[in-house]
Design a protein around this motif. Structure first.
Motif, mmCIF file in Angstrom:
data_model
loop_
_atom_site.group_PDB
_atom_site.id
_atom_site.type_symbol
_atom_site.label_atom_id
_atom_site.label_comp_id
_atom_site.label_asym_id
_atom_site.label_seq_id
_atom_site.Cartn_x
_atom_site.Cartn_y
_atom_site.Cartn_z
ATOM 1 N N UNK A 164 0.776 -1.241 0.000
ATOM 2 C CA UNK A 164 0.000 0.000 0.000
ATOM 3 C C UNK A 164 0.806 1.290 0.000
ATOM 4 N N UNK A 165 2.045 1.251 0.389
ATOM 5 C CA UNK A 165 2.820 2.483 0.480
ATOM 6 C C UNK A 165 4.246 2.194 0.023
ATOM 7 N N UNK A 166 4.793 3.102 -0.772
ATOM 8 C CA UNK A 166 6.090 2.864 -1.405
ATOM 9 C C UNK A 166 6.975 4.082 -1.226
ATOM 10 N N UNK A 167 8.215 3.857 -0.818
ATOM 11 C CA UNK A 167 9.174 4.944 -0.639
ATOM 12 C C UNK A 167 10.475 4.603 -1.357
ATOM 13 N N UNK A 168 11.062 5.572 -2.008
ATOM 14 C CA UNK A 168 12.395 5.454 -2.608
ATOM 15 C C UNK A 168 12.508 4.320 -3.622
ATOM 16 N N UNK A 169 11.528 4.230 -4.509
ATOM 17 C CA UNK A 169 11.568 3.262 -5.614
ATOM 18 C C UNK A 169 11.867 1.841 -5.138
ATOM 19 N N UNK A 170 10.961 1.244 -4.363
ATOM 20 C CA UNK A 170 11.234 -0.087 -3.808
ATOM 21 C C UNK A 170 11.364 -1.167 -4.875
ATOM 22 N N UNK A 171 12.200 -2.134 -4.557
ATOM 23 C CA UNK A 171 12.373 -3.324 -5.372
ATOM 24 C C UNK A 171 12.134 -4.522 -4.463
ATOM 25 N N UNK A 172 11.091 -5.280 -4.777
ATOM 26 C CA UNK A 172 10.626 -6.363 -3.912
ATOM 27 C C UNK A 172 10.831 -7.695 -4.618
ATOM 28 N N UNK A 173 11.404 -8.665 -3.909
ATOM 29 C CA UNK A 173 11.591 -10.007 -4.440
ATOM 30 C C UNK A 173 10.741 -10.972 -3.624
ATOM 31 N N UNK A 174 10.059 -11.878 -4.331
ATOM 32 C CA UNK A 174 9.184 -12.862 -3.686
ATOM 33 C C UNK A 174 9.662 -14.260 -4.061
ATOM 34 N N UNK A 175 9.905 -15.083 -3.039
ATOM 35 C CA UNK A 175 10.208 -16.497 -3.220
ATOM 36 C C UNK A 175 8.930 -17.251 -2.859
ATOM 37 N N UNK A 176 8.434 -18.065 -3.780
ATOM 38 C CA UNK A 176 7.142 -18.726 -3.589
ATOM 39 C C UNK A 176 7.303 -20.244 -3.546
ATOM 40 N N UNK A 177 6.404 -20.871 -2.796
ATOM 41 C CA UNK A 177 6.469 -22.315 -2.589
ATOM 42 C C UNK A 177 5.931 -23.128 -3.756
ATOM 43 N N UNK A 178 5.323 -22.475 -4.732
ATOM 44 C CA UNK A 178 4.785 -23.212 -5.874
ATOM 45 C C UNK A 178 4.772 -22.318 -7.106
ATOM 46 N N UNK A 179 4.536 -22.930 -8.247
ATOM 47 C CA UNK A 179 4.418 -22.191 -9.490
ATOM 48 C C UNK A 179 3.085 -21.454 -9.514
ATOM 49 N N UNK A 180 2.928 -20.546 -10.455
ATOM 50 C CA UNK A 180 1.685 -19.794 -10.577
ATOM 51 C C UNK A 180 0.514 -20.750 -10.815
ATOM 52 N N UNK A 181 -0.554 -20.558 -10.025
ATOM 53 C CA UNK A 181 -1.768 -21.371 -10.161
ATOM 54 C C UNK A 181 -2.961 -20.475 -9.838
ATOM 55 N N UNK A 182 -3.690 -20.061 -10.852
ATOM 56 C CA UNK A 182 -4.824 -19.155 -10.665
ATOM 57 C C UNK A 182 -5.842 -19.718 -9.679
ATOM 58 N N UNK A 183 -5.955 -21.041 -9.592
ATOM 59 C CA UNK A 183 -6.924 -21.668 -8.677
ATOM 60 C C UNK A 183 -6.572 -21.440 -7.207
ATOM 61 N N UNK A 184 -5.323 -21.085 -6.930
ATOM 62 C CA UNK A 184 -4.887 -20.841 -5.550
ATOM 63 C C UNK A 184 -5.217 -19.422 -5.086
ATOM 64 N N UNK A 185 -5.572 -18.544 -6.002
ATOM 65 C CA UNK A 185 -5.847 -17.142 -5.671
ATOM 66 C C UNK A 185 -7.276 -16.939 -5.206
#
Length: 133
Positions: free
Chosen positions: A98-119
């Motif tokens: 919701x709030x961003x300061x100083x051009x954030x760069x975010x990395x996400x490590x996920x436990x599974x591949x993309x699966x629309x059914x999980x959303x």
């Protein structure tokens, strides 16, 4: 405090050359990483969804970002503002960046591949799903 997430201190090795941080399976990472993605040039709210099963380990390598986390009854804010601070989400939580300061760069490590059914992409549906889970 809501359950399903924790803030973790990521190891940092520092010397005159700079800093190095890492996350290893069995230590900080409690799941095998099957997907890595990153967010940058963030202009507006991101996330606004929950996952039924997916676990994530999130860190901000530059700038800062505020997450709103919600278990269907309570909301909490978490700020990632250092590359050696991580957010581990292990249970279904509604999440928004919701709030961003100083051009954030975010990395996400996920436990599974993309699966629309999980959303779960509707907050009302999330509340309903949490009440029957």
């Amino acid at each position: 405090m809501i359950e399903g997430y924790k803030i973790v201190q990521i190891p940092r090795i520092s010397d005159e050359r700079g800093n190095l941080s890492f996350a290893e399976l069995g230590q900080l990472l409690t799941f095998v990483v099957k997907r890595v993605y990153w967010l940058y040039d963030i202009k507006e709210i991101r996330g606004a969804h929950a996952h039924k099963e997916l676990q994530q380990f999130i860190f901000c390598t530059h700038g800062s970002v505020e997450f709103t986390l919600d278990d269907g009854q309570q909301r909490e804010s978490v700020i990632l503002d250092s590359p050696d601070k991580g957010l581990c989400i292990t249970k279904p939580l509604w999440r928004e960046l919701v709030s961003f300061q100083n051009d954030p760069q975010v990395i996400v490590l996920a436990s599974d591949v993309y699966d629309e059914q999980d959303y779960i992409r509707s907050y009302k549906e999330f509340q309903k799903w949490m009440s029957i889970s």
